[in-house]
Design an enzyme around this catalytic site. Structure first.
Site, PDB file in Angstrom:
ATOM      1  N   SER A  14       0.928  -1.270  -0.015  1.00 36.05           N
ATOM      2  CA  SER A  14       0.130   0.029  -0.107  1.00 36.05           C
ATOM      3  C   SER A  14       0.774   1.045   0.047  1.00 36.05           C
ATOM      4  O   SER A  14       0.463   2.326  -0.441  1.00 36.05           O
ATOM      5  CB  SER A  14      -1.057  -0.044   1.287  1.00 36.05           C
ATOM      6  OG  SER A  14      -0.092   0.291   2.470  1.00 36.05           O
ATOM      7  N   ASN A  15       2.195   1.010   0.673  1.00 34.38           N
ATOM      8  CA  ASN A  15       3.052   2.253   0.632  1.00 34.38           C
ATOM      9  C   ASN A  15       3.734   2.368  -0.682  1.00 34.38           C
ATOM     10  O   ASN A  15       3.876   3.645  -1.449  1.00 34.38           O
ATOM     11  CB  ASN A  15       3.963   2.188   1.651  1.00 34.38           C
ATOM     12  CG  ASN A  15       3.296   2.492   3.041  1.00 34.38           C
ATOM     13  OD1 ASN A  15       3.119   3.521   3.422  1.00 34.38           O
ATOM     14  ND2 ASN A  15       3.100   1.347   3.707  1.00 34.38           N
ATOM     15  N   MET A  99      10.506  -6.355   4.987  1.00 36.64           N
ATOM     16  CA  MET A  99      10.825  -7.039   6.225  1.00 36.64           C
ATOM     17  C   MET A  99      12.197  -7.807   6.174  1.00 36.64           C
ATOM     18  O   MET A  99      12.205  -8.958   6.098  1.00 36.64           O
ATOM     19  CB  MET A  99       9.650  -7.974   6.707  1.00 36.64           C
ATOM     20  CG  MET A  99       8.384  -7.232   6.670  1.00 36.64           C
ATOM     21  SD  MET A  99       8.357  -5.716   7.758  1.00 36.64           S
ATOM     22  CE  MET A  99       7.908  -6.560   9.267  1.00 36.64           C
ATOM     23  N   HIS A 100      13.243  -7.086   6.143  1.00 31.76           N
ATOM     24  CA  HIS A 100      14.498  -7.730   6.268  1.00 31.76           C
ATOM     25  C   HIS A 100      15.558  -6.849   6.507  1.00 31.76           C
ATOM     26  O   HIS A 100      15.738  -5.759   5.900  1.00 31.76           O
ATOM     27  CB  HIS A 100      14.815  -8.263   4.698  1.00 31.76           C
ATOM     28  CG  HIS A 100      16.072  -8.668   4.240  1.00 31.76           C
ATOM     29  ND1 HIS A 100      16.569 -10.132   4.560  1.00 31.76           N
ATOM     30  CD2 HIS A 100      17.131  -8.236   4.147  1.00 31.76           C
ATOM     31  CE1 HIS A 100      17.890  -9.902   4.351  1.00 31.76           C
ATOM     32  NE2 HIS A 100      18.427  -8.961   3.807  1.00 31.76           N
ATOM     33  N   ASN A 116      13.936   4.426   4.875  1.00 30.31           N
ATOM     34  CA  ASN A 116      13.024   3.290   5.469  1.00 30.31           C
ATOM     35  C   ASN A 116      11.735   4.192   6.082  1.00 30.31           C
ATOM     36  O   ASN A 116      11.753   5.042   6.596  1.00 30.31           O
ATOM     37  CB  ASN A 116      13.683   2.595   6.433  1.00 30.31           C
ATOM     38  CG  ASN A 116      12.889   1.313   6.828  1.00 30.31           C
ATOM     39  OD1 ASN A 116      12.266   0.668   6.319  1.00 30.31           O
ATOM     40  ND2 ASN A 116      12.603   1.339   8.390  1.00 30.31           N
ATOM     41  N   HIS A 118       8.843   3.400   9.075  1.00 31.06           N
ATOM     42  CA  HIS A 118       8.483   2.576  10.034  1.00 31.06           C
ATOM     43  C   HIS A 118       7.412   3.125  10.959  1.00 31.06           C
ATOM     44  O   HIS A 118       7.263   4.406  11.102  1.00 31.06           O
ATOM     45  CB  HIS A 118       9.865   2.689  11.171  1.00 31.06           C
ATOM     46  CG  HIS A 118       9.669   1.812  12.376  1.00 31.06           C
ATOM     47  ND1 HIS A 118       9.724   0.260  11.991  1.00 31.06           N
ATOM     48  CD2 HIS A 118       9.543   1.999  13.469  1.00 31.06           C
ATOM     49  CE1 HIS A 118       9.311  -0.178  13.257  1.00 31.06           C
ATOM     50  NE2 HIS A 118       9.414   0.693  14.178  1.00 31.06           N
ATOM     51  N   ASP A 159      15.554   0.333  12.597  1.00 26.73           N
ATOM     52  CA  ASP A 159      14.703   1.714  12.676  1.00 26.73           C
ATOM     53  C   ASP A 159      15.246   2.642  13.533  1.00 26.73           C
ATOM     54  O   ASP A 159      14.553   3.247  14.299  1.00 26.73           O
ATOM     55  CB  ASP A 159      13.249   0.962  13.270  1.00 26.73           C
ATOM     56  CG  ASP A 159      12.753  -0.036  12.644  1.00 26.73           C
ATOM     57  OD1 ASP A 159      12.307  -1.171  13.009  1.00 26.73           O
ATOM     58  OD2 ASP A 159      12.829  -0.309  11.044  1.00 26.73           O
TER      59      ASP A 159
HETATM   60  C1  GRF Z   1       3.738  -0.837   7.060  1.00 23.68           C
HETATM   61  O1  GRF Z   1       3.048  -0.627   8.235  1.00 23.68           O
HETATM   62  C2  GRF Z   1       5.098  -0.881   6.949  1.00 23.68           C
HETATM   63  O2  GRF Z   1       5.735   0.262   7.822  1.00 23.68           O
HETATM   64  C3  GRF Z   1       5.516  -2.100   7.670  1.00 23.68           C
HETATM   65  O3  GRF Z   1       4.680  -2.985   6.930  1.00 23.68           O
HETATM   66  C4  GRF Z   1       3.430  -2.437   6.902  1.00 23.68           C
HETATM   67  C5  GRF Z   1       2.713  -2.898   5.401  1.00 23.68           C
HETATM   68  O4  GRF Z   1       2.865  -1.913   4.634  1.00 23.68           O
HETATM   69  N1  GRF Z   1       6.876  -2.159   7.519  1.00 23.68           N
HETATM   70  P1  GRF Z   1       2.555  -2.122   2.901  1.00 23.68           P
HETATM   71  O5  GRF Z   1       1.111  -2.009   2.827  1.00 23.68           O
HETATM   72  O6  GRF Z   1       3.079  -3.300   2.264  1.00 23.68           O
HETATM   73  O7  GRF Z   1       3.111  -0.942   2.316  1.00 23.68           O
END
Ligand code: GRF
Length: 202
Positions: A14-15, A99-100, A116, A118, A159
């Site tokens: 979504s980001n 997520m790594h 990044n 967070h 982070d």
């Molecule tokens: C978000 O809260 C991001 O900050 C975290 O994972 C979540 C998923 O985001 N690390 P997205 O919808 O995959 O962009």
């Protein structure tokens, strides 16, 4: 000269979508030239494809098979992925729900250019469960605000890199875990676009 962005994601994306939309409507003067995911089913890749952006799934598994030492496997993976990303000649590499935790084998290829997102305020809740941690602090201690930050990633610190921007997110009396997460994601989508745009501005 339009900036070149590579985006890394692990989940829904979504980001990433917020960045795609902002680049399309002019709020972000940048071109997303590549997307990489480390999970086969990451919906982020679907979003990239729908926007006509190349997306590549680069799993860690083969590196774990090739190296007995977990650290060596991580460094080899990071070097491999860095080589793929570097071919795009990016002005910034955005970790949007990635997520790594990268080692210097990746980070040193893009000094001062890895950004990044967070879902917590600086120094509050590092790691992969920031939203859960904030919710539990609300329920246990009455925490009435959390937030979102965008920061540089100079090293393996989790982070805790130099903060580019942060924004508070209130935790309201009528909230549940879902309404809080929705409010956090909405702020993420805004803050990420604004911060990346400012970071790339000449
Ligand atoms: C978000 O809260 C991001 O900050 C975290 O994972 C979540 C998923 O985001 N690390 P997205 O919808 O995959 O962009």
């Amino acid at each position: 000269m339009t900036a070149r962005l590579v985006v890394l994601a692990s989940g829904s994306g979504s980001n990433l979508q917020a960045l795609i939309d902002a680049a399309a409507d002019g709020r972000l003067d940048a071109r997303i030239v590549g997307v990489y995911v480390n999970r086969r089913n990451a919906y982020a890749c679907t979003r990239a494809a729908e926007a006509g952006i190349a997306c590549e799934f680069v799993p860690m598994g083969p590196f774990r098979e090739r190296f007995d030492d977990p650290r060596a496997a991580r460094e080899a993976y990071d070097a491999d992925l860095a080589g793929r990303v570097a071919r795009h000649d990016p002005d910034a590499v955005v970790l949007a729900g990635w997520m790594h935790v990268f080692t210097a084998s990746f980070l040193d290829r893009f000094p001062g250019r890895v950004v990044n997102l967070h879902p917590a305020l600086p120094g509050a809740f590092p790691g992969a469960h920031a939203i859960d941690d904030a919710w539990e602090a609300h329920e246990r201690d009455g925490l009435d605000r959390t937030g979102v930050m965008v920061h540089l990633v100079p090293d393996e610190g989790v982070d805790d890199g130099p903060v580019l921007a942060s924004r508070e997110v209130p935790i309201l009396a009528g909230d549940d875990r879902t309404t809080l997460e929705e409010r956090i994601h909405a702020v993420e989508h805004e803050l990420l676009v604004e911060t990346v745009a400012a970071f790339l501005a000449p």
